[in-house]
Design a protein around this motif. Structure first.
Motif, PDB file in Angstrom:
ATOM      1  N   LEU A 114      -7.640  38.035 -39.705  1.00  0.00           N
ATOM      2  CA  LEU A 114      -7.026  37.237 -38.658  1.00  0.00           C
ATOM      3  C   LEU A 114      -6.154  36.147 -39.263  1.00  0.00           C
ATOM      4  CD1 LEU A 114     -10.055  36.897 -36.232  1.00  0.00           C
ATOM      5  CD2 LEU A 114      -8.087  38.402 -36.014  1.00  0.00           C
ATOM      6  N   TYR A 135      -2.030  30.390 -33.218  1.00  0.00           N
ATOM      7  CA  TYR A 135      -3.394  30.914 -33.285  1.00  0.00           C
ATOM      8  C   TYR A 135      -4.382  29.756 -33.234  1.00  0.00           C
ATOM      9  CZ  TYR A 135      -7.482  33.477 -34.845  1.00  0.00           C
ATOM     10  OH  TYR A 135      -8.721  34.038 -34.913  1.00  0.00           O
ATOM     11  N   ALA A 138     -10.855  32.753 -33.095  1.00  0.00           N
ATOM     12  CA  ALA A 138     -11.359  34.065 -32.684  1.00  0.00           C
ATOM     13  C   ALA A 138     -12.259  33.884 -31.471  1.00  0.00           C
ATOM     14  CB  ALA A 138     -12.121  34.717 -33.825  1.00  0.00           C
ATOM     15  N   LYS A 142     -13.194  41.135 -31.003  1.00  0.00           N
ATOM     16  CA  LYS A 142     -11.979  41.886 -30.714  1.00  0.00           C
ATOM     17  C   LYS A 142     -10.866  41.061 -30.063  1.00  0.00           C
ATOM     18  CE  LYS A 142     -14.389  46.235 -30.292  1.00  0.00           C
ATOM     19  NZ  LYS A 142     -14.572  47.455 -29.568  1.00  0.00           N
ATOM     20  N   ARG A 143     -11.147  39.808 -29.727  1.00  0.00           N
ATOM     21  CA  ARG A 143     -10.152  39.001 -29.049  1.00  0.00           C
ATOM     22  C   ARG A 143      -9.947  37.683 -29.772  1.00  0.00           C
ATOM     23  NH1 ARG A 143      -8.953  40.652 -23.914  1.00  0.00           N
ATOM     24  NH2 ARG A 143      -8.597  38.568 -23.123  1.00  0.00           N
ATOM     25  N   SER A 144      -8.814  37.031 -29.480  1.00  0.00           N
ATOM     26  CA  SER A 144      -8.506  35.722 -30.054  1.00  0.00           C
ATOM     27  C   SER A 144      -7.945  34.821 -28.971  1.00  0.00           C
ATOM     28  CB  SER A 144      -7.481  35.849 -31.179  1.00  0.00           C
ATOM     29  OG  SER A 144      -8.048  36.521 -32.272  1.00  0.00           O
ATOM     30  N   LYS A 158      -6.208  34.427 -23.862  1.00  0.00           N
ATOM     31  CA  LYS A 158      -7.034  35.307 -24.681  1.00  0.00           C
ATOM     32  C   LYS A 158      -6.362  36.663 -24.738  1.00  0.00           C
ATOM     33  CE  LYS A 158     -11.318  32.972 -23.522  1.00  0.00           C
ATOM     34  NZ  LYS A 158     -12.668  33.087 -22.980  1.00  0.00           N
ATOM     35  N   ASP A 160      -6.208  40.610 -27.078  1.00  0.00           N
ATOM     36  CA  ASP A 160      -6.830  41.485 -28.065  1.00  0.00           C
ATOM     37  C   ASP A 160      -6.176  41.248 -29.424  1.00  0.00           C
ATOM     38  OD1 ASP A 160      -8.464  42.598 -26.173  1.00  0.00           O
ATOM     39  OD2 ASP A 160      -7.292  44.450 -25.948  1.00  0.00           O
ATOM     40  N   ASN A 161      -6.974  41.327 -30.475  1.00  0.00           N
ATOM     41  CA  ASN A 161      -6.442  41.120 -31.834  1.00  0.00           C
ATOM     42  C   ASN A 161      -5.362  42.130 -32.192  1.00  0.00           C
ATOM     43  OD1 ASN A 161      -8.135  38.921 -32.237  1.00  0.00           O
ATOM     44  ND2 ASN A 161      -9.737  40.148 -33.171  1.00  0.00           N
ATOM     45  N   SER A 162      -5.419  43.307 -31.579  1.00  0.00           N
ATOM     46  CA  SER A 162      -4.414  44.337 -31.884  1.00  0.00           C
ATOM     47  C   SER A 162      -3.057  43.971 -31.311  1.00  0.00           C
ATOM     48  CB  SER A 162      -4.863  45.681 -31.313  1.00  0.00           C
ATOM     49  OG  SER A 162      -4.980  45.609 -29.909  1.00  0.00           O
ATOM     50  N   ILE A 164      -1.662  40.966 -31.610  1.00  0.00           N
ATOM     51  CA  ILE A 164      -1.105  39.831 -32.359  1.00  0.00           C
ATOM     52  C   ILE A 164      -0.368  40.340 -33.588  1.00  0.00           C
ATOM     53  CG2 ILE A 164      -1.674  37.730 -33.621  1.00  0.00           C
ATOM     54  CD1 ILE A 164      -4.256  37.581 -32.005  1.00  0.00           C
TER      55      ILE A 164
END
Length: 166
Positions: A114, A135, A138, A142-144, A158, A160-162, A164
């Protein structure tokens, strides 16, 4: 001949059962996974069993200890049985689980993938696609949480990390 069996342990007592079984020369294995949890308001990485309440054990019941002795050990509930006898497991299955478990423990933690707190990122998917953000932290595995500017105010979102990109 030593064989692998599956035990069902009392809730939260896998470590106790493992300690007592190893004192009886029983080989024990239960895969663990590292998870982030909030404990007393702080995030901590802790290890939890991948299969809560289950443990793989290997011993020779003819040489000792017996099934009854193992079943009577503190922290153990019973063997997983098919019919009246404890089910013998394939050694290849346990070997594969051990390899996977070792690989998971060697792999990098989620935090290493991350961005750093305060780093500028952009959102590449979802309703905020193309928006630049900062940012924040976390939010689980799975989310940030990101900060974006909407109408001259910083707003937390919020994603999903995918989604970003940094």
């Amino acid at each position: 001949m030593k064989e692998w069996y599956l035990l069902y342990c009392k809730r939260g007592e896998q470590q106790r059962a493992k300690a007592h079984l190893e004192n009886q020369n029983v080989e024990c294995f239960y895969p663990e996974i590292e998870v982030e949890k909030i404990i007393r308001g702080k995030k901590k990485a802790i290890k939890e069993p991948l299969f809560p309440c289950y443990m793989f054990v290997r011993f020779d019941f003819e040489e000792g200890p017996t099934f009854t002795t193992v079943r009577s050990t503190r922290g153990v509930s019973d063997f997983i049985r098919f019919g009246g006898e404890p089910k013998v497991l394939s050694g290849d299955l346990i070997y594969s689980l051990k390899l996977i478990n070792e690989d998971c423990m060697k792999s990098k933690s989620l935090a290493e993938f991350l961005p750093e707190i305060g780093q500028k990122v952009s959102i590449k998917e979802g309703p905020f696609v193309g928006v630049d953000a900062i940012y924040k932290e976390a939010d689980g595995e799975k989310r940030s949480i990101l900060l974006i500017t909407l109408i001259n105010q910083k707003v937390e979102i919020k994603v999903d990390n995918s989604e970003i990109e940094y």
